[in-house]
Enzyme design. Structure first.
Site, short mmCIF file in Angstrom:
data_model
loop_
_atom_site.label_atom_id
_atom_site.label_comp_id
_atom_site.label_asym_id
_atom_site.label_seq_id
_atom_site.Cartn_x
_atom_site.Cartn_y
_atom_site.Cartn_z
N GLY A 8 31.23 16.86 3.35
CA GLY A 8 30.10 15.96 3.78
C GLY A 8 29.36 16.82 5.07
O GLY A 8 29.10 15.71 5.86
N LEU B 190 26.86 17.84 5.99
CA LEU B 190 25.56 17.91 6.40
C LEU B 190 25.33 16.32 6.83
O LEU B 190 24.10 16.18 7.20
CB LEU B 190 24.57 18.38 5.33
CG LEU B 190 24.62 19.68 4.88
CD1 LEU B 190 23.65 20.17 3.81
CD2 LEU B 190 24.27 20.77 6.01
N ASP C 139 29.32 20.73 1.42
CA ASP C 139 28.22 19.65 0.97
C ASP C 139 27.84 19.89 -0.43
O ASP C 139 27.99 21.12 -0.85
CB ASP C 139 27.31 19.37 2.04
CG ASP C 139 26.96 17.87 2.10
OD1 ASP C 139 26.98 17.21 1.20
OD2 ASP C 139 26.97 17.23 3.31
N ILE C 140 27.31 18.64 -0.90
CA ILE C 140 26.64 18.96 -2.25
C ILE C 140 25.31 19.81 -2.39
O ILE C 140 24.81 20.03 -3.30
CB ILE C 140 26.49 17.58 -2.89
CG1 ILE C 140 25.66 16.50 -2.04
CG2 ILE C 140 27.77 17.00 -3.50
CD1 ILE C 140 25.44 15.38 -2.70
N ARG C 141 24.76 20.23 -1.24
CA ARG C 141 23.68 20.95 -1.22
C ARG C 141 23.70 21.87 -0.11
O ARG C 141 24.60 21.89 0.91
CB ARG C 141 22.43 19.94 -0.85
CG ARG C 141 22.31 19.33 0.16
CD ARG C 141 21.20 18.24 0.22
NE ARG C 141 21.48 17.38 1.32
CZ ARG C 141 21.37 17.37 2.62
NH1 ARG C 141 20.54 18.41 3.00
NH2 ARG C 141 21.51 16.68 3.49
N ASP D 120 31.12 19.40 -4.55
CA ASP D 120 31.03 17.70 -4.81
C ASP D 120 32.48 17.47 -4.85
O ASP D 120 33.31 17.92 -5.65
CB ASP D 120 30.36 17.97 -6.25
CG ASP D 120 30.54 16.58 -6.83
OD1 ASP D 120 31.13 15.78 -6.50
OD2 ASP D 120 29.84 16.38 -7.78
N TYR E 195 31.89 -0.96 0.37
CA TYR E 195 32.40 0.01 1.33
C TYR E 195 33.90 -0.31 2.15
O TYR E 195 34.66 0.59 2.22
CB TYR E 195 31.23 0.19 2.19
CG TYR E 195 31.26 1.07 3.49
CD1 TYR E 195 31.43 2.30 3.28
CD2 TYR E 195 31.48 0.58 4.60
CE1 TYR E 195 31.23 3.29 4.39
CE2 TYR E 195 31.45 1.51 5.83
CZ TYR E 195 31.40 2.93 5.55
OH TYR E 195 31.60 3.71 6.66
N LYS F 219 37.28 1.72 2.13
CA LYS F 219 37.98 1.85 3.51
C LYS F 219 39.38 1.32 3.50
O LYS F 219 40.15 2.15 3.89
CB LYS F 219 37.18 1.42 4.68
CG LYS F 219 35.72 2.16 4.81
CD LYS F 219 36.14 3.55 5.18
CE LYS F 219 34.90 4.57 5.13
NZ LYS F 219 34.74 5.90 5.42
C1 AKB Z 1 27.97 1.95 8.42
O1 AKB Z 1 27.30 1.15 8.90
O2 AKB Z 1 27.87 1.62 7.11
C2 AKB Z 1 28.53 2.88 9.02
C3 AKB Z 1 29.78 2.33 9.66
C4 AKB Z 1 30.05 1.28 10.72
O3 AKB Z 1 31.11 2.68 8.79
N1 AKB Z 1 28.12 3.36 10.45
#
Ligand code: AKB
Length: 317
Positions: free
Chosen positions: A8, A10, A34-36, A52, A141, A145
């Site tokens: 990651g 980029l 990165d992927i590109r 990837d 997310y 995490k």
């Molecule tokens: C987001 O807002 O998703 C990130 C983070 C705080 O992990 N910047």
């Protein structure tokens, strides 16, 4: 000389981390992926691999060929994008983490990947959030995490893998704008202050979140990678932050340089909801005690550097 492989590269963190690592360790010892391919900036024309992270075979192939001492896994979807497409977020965030940590185990490298304030949820204590506390996030997310943090602990305990991580707050930089994050307002506000003299925030007045200037974030990664392993008791992820701020505070700081700066609001319910489920401020004492975490930028110092550099960038465009 130590060798680093960055996924990651980029993205917002990778762009600055690769430059700093190459200054310290030489171009040949840092492999950004990165992927590109990079189209502009300091990585153009230098060694770079398309990777990837969800492709396990290719991850193993790149790691085997480069033989890094550390894998710095940064490739991930941020909170708002992950909320729009939870299945893709699981595939990239968990698939990428699993493939790269497996590569670290098989090839015996150190492993760093960032966690986030997004790993906390509405039932977490909001102010001065402790290092060890309730972690029941309500976003995909955040789920990714927390699962990632548990995997870091698992690989450390079960396989003796040298895992290191931090719970990053919103990161603020002028080199590369973020994308798809909840804290992105705190970067956009500086760009719009220079480009338009005003900004419309998608995060509401009075919504406090932790933030940190990118220079401090890069220092934190490099310091933690080199911290004495004997002193590190926390192997999942350390709380780190430099400031707890809300949009009006950033506007006030900008007005010290642009007195007519106007801040408007058009609150996005999705990102506002995510922000409200996160802490107002973190307790970073374990990072300070175990590896001397010591951020140098407060809000006003960061504002000065952001505005100065964005002005140069915008003039050159
Ligand atoms: C987001 O807002 O998703 C990130 C983070 C705080 O992990 N910047």
């Amino acid at each position: 000389m130590e060798k680093f492989l960055v996924t990651g590269a980029l993205g917002q963190i990778g762009t600055e981390l690769v430059v700093r690592l190459r200054e310290m360790y030489g171009e040949e010892n840092v492999l950004p992926t990165d992927i590109r391919m990079p189209e502009r900036g300091p990585m153009v024309g230098k060694s770079f691999e398309i990777l990837d992270v969800t492709d396990k075979e290719r991850v193993m192939e790149v790691v085997e060929a480069f033989q890094p001492d550390s894998i710095l896994h940064l490739a991930a979807l941020l909170s708002a994008t992950a909320e729009e497409n939870p299945e893709l977020a699981w595939h990239i965030n968990m698939g990428g983490l699993f493939n790269t940590i497996e590569a670290a185990r098989i090839y015996g490298t150190q492993y760093f990947t960032p966690s986030s304030i997004g790993s906390f949820g509405p039932s977490t204590p909001k102010d001065n959030t402790p290092q060890h506390t309730l972690m029941r996030p309500t976003t995909m997310y955040g789920v990714n995490k927390v699962a990632g943090e548990l995997l870091l602990d698992y690989y450390y305990t079960k396989f003796g893998l040298d895992t290191r991580s931090v719970r990053f707050p919103g990161l603020i930089s002028f080199m590369q704008e973020p994308g798809g994050g909840t804290t992105d307002y705190a970067v956009e506000i500086y760009f719009d202050a220079i480009r338009k003299g005003e900004y419309t925030s998608f995060i509401d007045k009075g919504t406090y979140m932790d933030m940190m200037f990118m220079d401090d974030a890069i220092d934190a990664i490099i310091d933690l990678l080199h911290a004495d392993p004997e002193k590190l008791k926390t192997r999942n992820a350390f709380n780190v932050s430099a400031m707890s701020i809300e949009p009006e505070m950033v506007a006030e700081s900008i007005r010290k340089h642009i007195p007519d700066f106007k801040l408007n609001y058009d609150v996005d319910p999705v990102r506002q909801g995510i922000a409200e489920s996160w802490p107002n401020s973190l307790d970073c004492s374990e990072a300070k005690e175990q590896w001397d975490f010591n951020p140098k930028y407060d809000l006003d110092k960061m504002t000065e550097v952001m505005l100065k550099n964005i002005k140069v960038k915008v003039t050159e465009q």
